[in-house]
Scaffold this active site. Structure first.
Site, PDB file in Angstrom:
ATOM      1  N   LEU A  35       0.816  -1.228   0.000  1.00 44.28           N
ATOM      2  CA  LEU A  35       0.000   0.000   0.000  1.00 44.28           C
ATOM      3  C   LEU A  35       0.846   1.273   0.000  1.00 44.28           C
ATOM      4  CD1 LEU A  35      -2.923  -1.028   2.430  1.00 44.28           C
ATOM      5  CD2 LEU A  35      -2.831  -1.226  -0.056  1.00 44.28           C
ATOM      6  N   SER A  38      -0.906   2.814  -3.134  1.00 44.54           N
ATOM      7  CA  SER A  38      -2.290   2.461  -3.499  1.00 44.54           C
ATOM      8  C   SER A  38      -3.133   2.418  -2.242  1.00 44.54           C
ATOM      9  CB  SER A  38      -2.330   1.116  -4.233  1.00 44.54           C
ATOM     10  OG  SER A  38      -1.694   0.127  -3.466  1.00 44.54           O
ATOM     11  N   ILE A  61       7.109  -7.205  -0.904  1.00 40.09           N
ATOM     12  CA  ILE A  61       7.830  -8.309  -1.555  1.00 40.09           C
ATOM     13  C   ILE A  61       9.273  -8.388  -1.041  1.00 40.09           C
ATOM     14  CG2 ILE A  61       6.430  -8.461  -3.653  1.00 40.09           C
ATOM     15  CD1 ILE A  61       8.712  -6.783  -5.024  1.00 40.09           C
ATOM     16  N   PHE A  83       3.611  -7.042 -10.566  1.00 41.25           N
ATOM     17  CA  PHE A  83       3.457  -5.611 -10.840  1.00 41.25           C
ATOM     18  C   PHE A  83       4.168  -4.748  -9.798  1.00 41.25           C
ATOM     19  CE2 PHE A  83      -0.398  -7.629 -12.509  1.00 41.25           C
ATOM     20  CZ  PHE A  83      -0.646  -6.962 -13.696  1.00 41.25           C
ATOM     21  N   LEU A  86       8.476   0.371  -7.659  1.00 45.09           N
ATOM     22  CA  LEU A  86       8.458   1.839  -7.634  1.00 45.09           C
ATOM     23  C   LEU A  86       8.612   2.303  -9.072  1.00 45.09           C
ATOM     24  CD1 LEU A  86      10.810   2.362  -4.550  1.00 45.09           C
ATOM     25  CD2 LEU A  86       8.308   2.285  -4.594  1.00 45.09           C
ATOM     26  N   SER A 127       8.743  -2.425 -19.255  1.00 45.39           N
ATOM     27  CA  SER A 127       8.357  -1.118 -19.789  1.00 45.39           C
ATOM     28  C   SER A 127       9.097  -0.824 -21.080  1.00 45.39           C
ATOM     29  CB  SER A 127       8.736  -0.063 -18.740  1.00 45.39           C
ATOM     30  OG  SER A 127       8.676   1.217 -19.305  1.00 45.39           O
ATOM     31  N   TYR A 151      15.264   4.119 -12.660  1.00 43.91           N
ATOM     32  CA  TYR A 151      14.034   3.332 -12.849  1.00 43.91           C
ATOM     33  C   TYR A 151      14.184   2.430 -14.075  1.00 43.91           C
ATOM     34  CZ  TYR A 151       9.358   2.105 -14.454  1.00 43.91           C
ATOM     35  OH  TYR A 151       8.268   1.397 -14.912  1.00 43.91           O
ATOM     36  N   LYS A 155      14.380  -1.847 -14.421  1.00 40.29           N
ATOM     37  CA  LYS A 155      13.588  -2.737 -15.285  1.00 40.29           C
ATOM     38  C   LYS A 155      14.526  -3.552 -16.184  1.00 40.29           C
ATOM     39  CE  LYS A 155       9.468  -1.685 -13.968  1.00 40.29           C
ATOM     40  NZ  LYS A 155       8.641  -2.666 -13.264  1.00 40.29           N
ATOM     41  N   PHE A 220       5.992  19.750 -22.271  1.00 36.54           N
ATOM     42  CA  PHE A 220       7.448  19.666 -22.218  1.00 36.54           C
ATOM     43  C   PHE A 220       8.041  19.475 -23.618  1.00 36.54           C
ATOM     44  CE2 PHE A 220       6.727  17.708 -17.793  1.00 36.54           C
ATOM     45  CZ  PHE A 220       6.791  18.938 -17.180  1.00 36.54           C
ATOM     46  N   ASP A 297      13.663  13.026 -21.880  1.00 40.87           N
ATOM     47  CA  ASP A 297      12.548  12.646 -22.758  1.00 40.87           C
ATOM     48  C   ASP A 297      13.030  12.397 -24.184  1.00 40.87           C
ATOM     49  OD1 ASP A 297      10.532  12.625 -20.942  1.00 40.87           O
ATOM     50  OD2 ASP A 297       9.547  14.467 -21.623  1.00 40.87           O
TER      51      ASP A 297
HETATM   52  P1  NAD Z   1       1.238   1.516  -9.129  1.00 39.27           P
HETATM   53  O1  NAD Z   1       2.179   2.288  -8.265  1.00 39.27           O
HETATM   54  O2  NAD Z   1      -0.185   1.947  -9.179  1.00 39.27           O
HETATM   55  O3  NAD Z   1       1.269  -0.032  -8.702  1.00 39.27           O
HETATM   56  C1  NAD Z   1       2.386  -0.629  -8.091  1.00 39.27           C
HETATM   57  C2  NAD Z   1       1.902  -1.232  -6.773  1.00 39.27           C
HETATM   58  O4  NAD Z   1       3.028  -1.861  -6.132  1.00 39.27           O
HETATM   59  C3  NAD Z   1       1.387  -0.165  -5.795  1.00 39.27           C
HETATM   60  O5  NAD Z   1       0.095  -0.564  -5.363  1.00 39.27           O
HETATM   61  C4  NAD Z   1       2.378  -0.176  -4.655  1.00 39.27           C
HETATM   62  O6  NAD Z   1       1.764   0.095  -3.398  1.00 39.27           O
HETATM   63  C5  NAD Z   1       2.947  -1.579  -4.755  1.00 39.27           C
HETATM   64  N1  NAD Z   1       4.289  -1.744  -4.224  1.00 39.27           N
HETATM   65  C6  NAD Z   1       5.381  -0.939  -4.389  1.00 39.27           C
HETATM   66  N2  NAD Z   1       6.452  -1.463  -3.772  1.00 39.27           N
HETATM   67  C7  NAD Z   1       6.026  -2.626  -3.185  1.00 39.27           C
HETATM   68  C8  NAD Z   1       6.657  -3.618  -2.405  1.00 39.27           C
HETATM   69  N3  NAD Z   1       7.961  -3.521  -2.061  1.00 39.27           N
HETATM   70  N4  NAD Z   1       5.929  -4.670  -1.989  1.00 39.27           N
HETATM   71  C9  NAD Z   1       4.611  -4.777  -2.312  1.00 39.27           C
HETATM   72  N5  NAD Z   1       3.962  -3.866  -3.040  1.00 39.27           N
HETATM   73  C10 NAD Z   1       4.660  -2.811  -3.474  1.00 39.27           C
HETATM   74  O7  NAD Z   1       1.877   1.466 -10.575  1.00 39.27           O
HETATM   75  P2  NAD Z   1       1.306   0.924 -11.951  1.00 39.27           P
HETATM   76  O8  NAD Z   1       1.278   2.066 -12.893  1.00 39.27           O
HETATM   77  O9  NAD Z   1       0.093   0.120 -11.757  1.00 39.27           O
HETATM   78  O10 NAD Z   1       2.523   0.011 -12.401  1.00 39.27           O
HETATM   79  C11 NAD Z   1       2.563  -1.387 -12.170  1.00 39.27           C
HETATM   80  C12 NAD Z   1       3.852  -1.943 -12.734  1.00 39.27           C
HETATM   81  O11 NAD Z   1       3.918  -1.647 -14.122  1.00 39.27           O
HETATM   82  C13 NAD Z   1       5.118  -1.345 -12.104  1.00 39.27           C
HETATM   83  O12 NAD Z   1       6.078  -2.369 -11.989  1.00 39.27           O
HETATM   84  C14 NAD Z   1       5.557  -0.323 -13.137  1.00 39.27           C
HETATM   85  O13 NAD Z   1       6.945  -0.097 -13.100  1.00 39.27           O
HETATM   86  C15 NAD Z   1       5.139  -1.002 -14.431  1.00 39.27           C
HETATM   87  N6  NAD Z   1       4.927  -0.051 -15.527  1.00 39.27           N
HETATM   88  C16 NAD Z   1       4.060   0.987 -15.363  1.00 39.27           C
HETATM   89  C17 NAD Z   1       3.898   1.912 -16.398  1.00 39.27           C
HETATM   90  C18 NAD Z   1       2.973   3.087 -16.230  1.00 39.27           C
HETATM   91  O14 NAD Z   1       3.103   4.047 -17.009  1.00 39.27           O
HETATM   92  N7  NAD Z   1       2.032   3.101 -15.300  1.00 39.27           N
HETATM   93  C19 NAD Z   1       4.585   1.745 -17.598  1.00 39.27           C
HETATM   94  C20 NAD Z   1       5.442   0.655 -17.742  1.00 39.27           C
HETATM   95  C21 NAD Z   1       5.604  -0.246 -16.688  1.00 39.27           C
HETATM   96  N1  UDP Z   2       4.424  15.560 -20.791  1.00 45.31           N
HETATM   97  C1  UDP Z   2       4.139  16.913 -20.808  1.00 45.31           C
HETATM   98  N2  UDP Z   2       3.756  17.509 -19.635  1.00 45.31           N
HETATM   99  C2  UDP Z   2       3.628  16.823 -18.464  1.00 45.31           C
HETATM  100  C3  UDP Z   2       3.916  15.436 -18.460  1.00 45.31           C
HETATM  101  C4  UDP Z   2       4.327  14.849 -19.651  1.00 45.31           C
HETATM  102  O1  UDP Z   2       4.229  17.563 -21.854  1.00 45.31           O
HETATM  103  O2  UDP Z   2       3.291  17.428 -17.433  1.00 45.31           O
HETATM  104  C5  UDP Z   2       4.811  14.899 -22.058  1.00 45.31           C
HETATM  105  C6  UDP Z   2       6.175  14.219 -22.025  1.00 45.31           C
HETATM  106  O3  UDP Z   2       7.185  15.141 -22.374  1.00 45.31           O
HETATM  107  C7  UDP Z   2       6.000  13.107 -23.060  1.00 45.31           C
HETATM  108  C8  UDP Z   2       4.516  12.729 -22.935  1.00 45.31           C
HETATM  109  O4  UDP Z   2       3.895  13.859 -22.310  1.00 45.31           O
HETATM  110  O5  UDP Z   2       6.198  13.613 -24.382  1.00 45.31           O
HETATM  111  C9  UDP Z   2       4.264  11.494 -22.078  1.00 45.31           C
HETATM  112  O6  UDP Z   2       4.935  11.666 -20.826  1.00 45.31           O
HETATM  113  P1  UDP Z   2       4.667  10.691 -19.597  1.00 45.31           P
HETATM  114  O7  UDP Z   2       5.475  11.194 -18.440  1.00 45.31           O
HETATM  115  O8  UDP Z   2       3.198  10.533 -19.386  1.00 45.31           O
HETATM  116  O9  UDP Z   2       5.198   9.291 -20.097  1.00 45.31           O
HETATM  117  P2  UDP Z   2       6.656   8.816 -20.599  1.00 45.31           P
HETATM  118  O10 UDP Z   2       6.490   8.505 -22.048  1.00 45.31           O
HETATM  119  O11 UDP Z   2       7.624   9.920 -20.347  1.00 45.31           O
HETATM  120  O12 UDP Z   2       6.913   7.613 -19.789  1.00 45.31           O
END
Ligand code: NAD
Ligand code: UDP
Length: 341
Positions: A35, A38, A61, A83, A86, A127, A151, A155, A220, A297
């Site tokens: 949490l 979330s 985890i 999933f 951070l 990602s 980050y 990954k 941006f 970016d």
């Molecule tokens: P999110 O932060 O909503 O979900 C991640 C969840 O993991 C959260 O609920 C958080 O409380 C939990 N968490 C964090 N550290 C933990 C730990 N040590 N133990 C247990 N729970 C933990 O993020 P999301 O957007 O749903 O992303 C989920 C996954 O997808 C992540 O691994 C993220 O890196 C990956 N991802 C997300 C995006 C995106 O744009 N949202 C894009 C590519 C990859």
């Molecule tokens: N972006 C923006 N203003 C914001 C946040 C993002 O113009 O406040 C732009 C960013 O430069 C990129 C696109 O929106 O071109 C998507 O950004 P985001 O952070 O959502 O995802 P990313 O592709 O960087 O993971």
């Protein structure tokens, strides 16, 4: 008996939508989440949408004892969707150890716990960030990988660890799902993305401007080599992404090997196009200013989703307008996100 799947980070944005998709198909998710990013309210929202209140473990985890306990209490778990992690790029630059600890060490703990329990199917949330600054678009899974921040490297490292591990354990099935830009929400407006503090990502930021929580958006960069000068991304509706996990569980997970898929739509949209879609969906103006480029970016990033289409029999179907509409429904119904617990 229905298939049981452990979902780490289960109450998070993408995982919660995936849980709904799994339950709708008769799969039983078991959730673990600390949490840290979330709300526990997600559990009752999942119940509201599906009629099922999932089993939930609150914890990290990084806690090996907890992971062993979960597998011991649920010997029928067949697969894990991982999933938890951070995900804030800027924060990862300031706190790299926290990112490597949670994302890399946390994954290693999980895999060790799976190994001890004899669970050999893992689906990992990777990602498009692992492509770094791609030489060309659209991006194929075979492109070279790299990263530009802790980050992204976390990954990248997890992918590397999992590939090496799978090579040493050929009867395992490891699926690396490289998400492009997940946006949108469950169309009911009951599940959504609830970023803490100032949103880092474009769509939640736009939504908070439209609802009046923030004054204006900073765009941006407006001098990229793209049709309107702003950054172009492959935005994918989170419900499509959730379905992609179900497809991976059905078609990739049962096969031993290391499987890598892009989950995107194959279509790029610019920042200005996203603003326009949101103004149309919300009927509200989204004031913005053109600002300098954000460090790190890239101009354009979009996927070739053909491999997933071919092998997972999955493709995204939801449009940009649906992404904007569903984000707005969530924002309007939950202007301050999930209520504090
Ligand atoms: P999110 O932060 O909503 O979900 C991640 C969840 O993991 C959260 O609920 C958080 O409380 C939990 N968490 C964090 N550290 C933990 C730990 N040590 N133990 C247990 N729970 C933990 O993020 P999301 O957007 O749903 O992303 C989920 C996954 O997808 C992540 O691994 C993220 O890196 C990956 N991802 C997300 C995006 C995106 O744009 N949202 C894009 C590519 C990859
Ligand atoms: N972006 C923006 N203003 C914001 C946040 C993002 O113009 O406040 C732009 C960013 O430069 C990129 C696109 O929106 O071109 C998507 O950004 P985001 O952070 O959502 O995802 P990313 O592709 O960087 O993971």
């Amino acid at each position: 008996m229905s298939k049981k799947v452990l979902i780490t980070g289960g109450t998070g944005y993408i995982a919660s939508h995936t849980c709904v998709a799994l339950i709708e198909q008769g799969v039983t998710p078991i959730l673990v989440d600390d949490l840290s990013n979330s709300s526990k309210l997600v559990l009752s929202r999942i119940q509201e949408l599906t009629g099922v209140l999932p089993v939930f473990y609150q914890g990290s985890i990084l806690d090996k004892v907890l992971l062993a306990k979960i597998f011991a209490e649920h010997p029928e778990i067949e697969a894990v969707m991982h999933f938890a992690g951070l995900k804030a790029v800027g924060e990862s630059v300031e706190k790299p150890l926290a990112y490597y600890q949670c994302n890399v060490a946390g994954t290693l703990n999980l895999v060790e716990a799976m190994q001890a329990a004899g669970v050999k199917q893992l689906i990992f949330s990777s990602s498009a960030t692992v492509y770094g600054d791609p030489a060309s678009v659209p991006i194929e899974e075979s492109f070279p990988t790299s990263a530009t921040n802790p980050y992204g490297w976390s990954k990248w490292m997890v992918e590397r660890c999992l590939m090496d591990f799978q090579a040493a354990q050929p009867d395992w099935s490891i699926t690396l799902l490289r998400y492009f830009n997940p946006v949108g929400n469950h169309p009911s407006g009951r599940l959504g993305e609830d970023p803490q503090g100032i949103p880092n990502n474009l769509v939640p930021y736009i939504a908070q401007v439209a609802i009046g929580r923030r004054e204006q958006l900073s765009v941006f960069g407006s001098d990229y080599n793209t049709p309107d000068g702003t950054g172009v991304r492959d935005y994918i509706h989170v419900v499509d992404l959730a379905q992609g996990h179900l497809a991976a569980l059905t078609y990739a997970s049962p096969k031993a090997g290391c499987h890598i898929y892009n989950l995107g739509t194959g279509q790029g949209y610019s920042v200005l196009e996203m603003i326009q879609a949101f103004e149309k969906a919300s009927g509200r103006a989204v004031p913005y200013v053109l600002a300098p480029r954000r460090p790190g970016d890239i101009a354009e990033c979009w996927a070739t989703p053909e491999k997933a289409k071919r092998e997972l029999h999955w493709q995204a179907t939801r449009t940009l307008d649906e992404m904007a509409r569903d984000t707005w429904t969530w924002q309007e119904n939950n202007p301050m996100g999930y209520e504090p617990q």
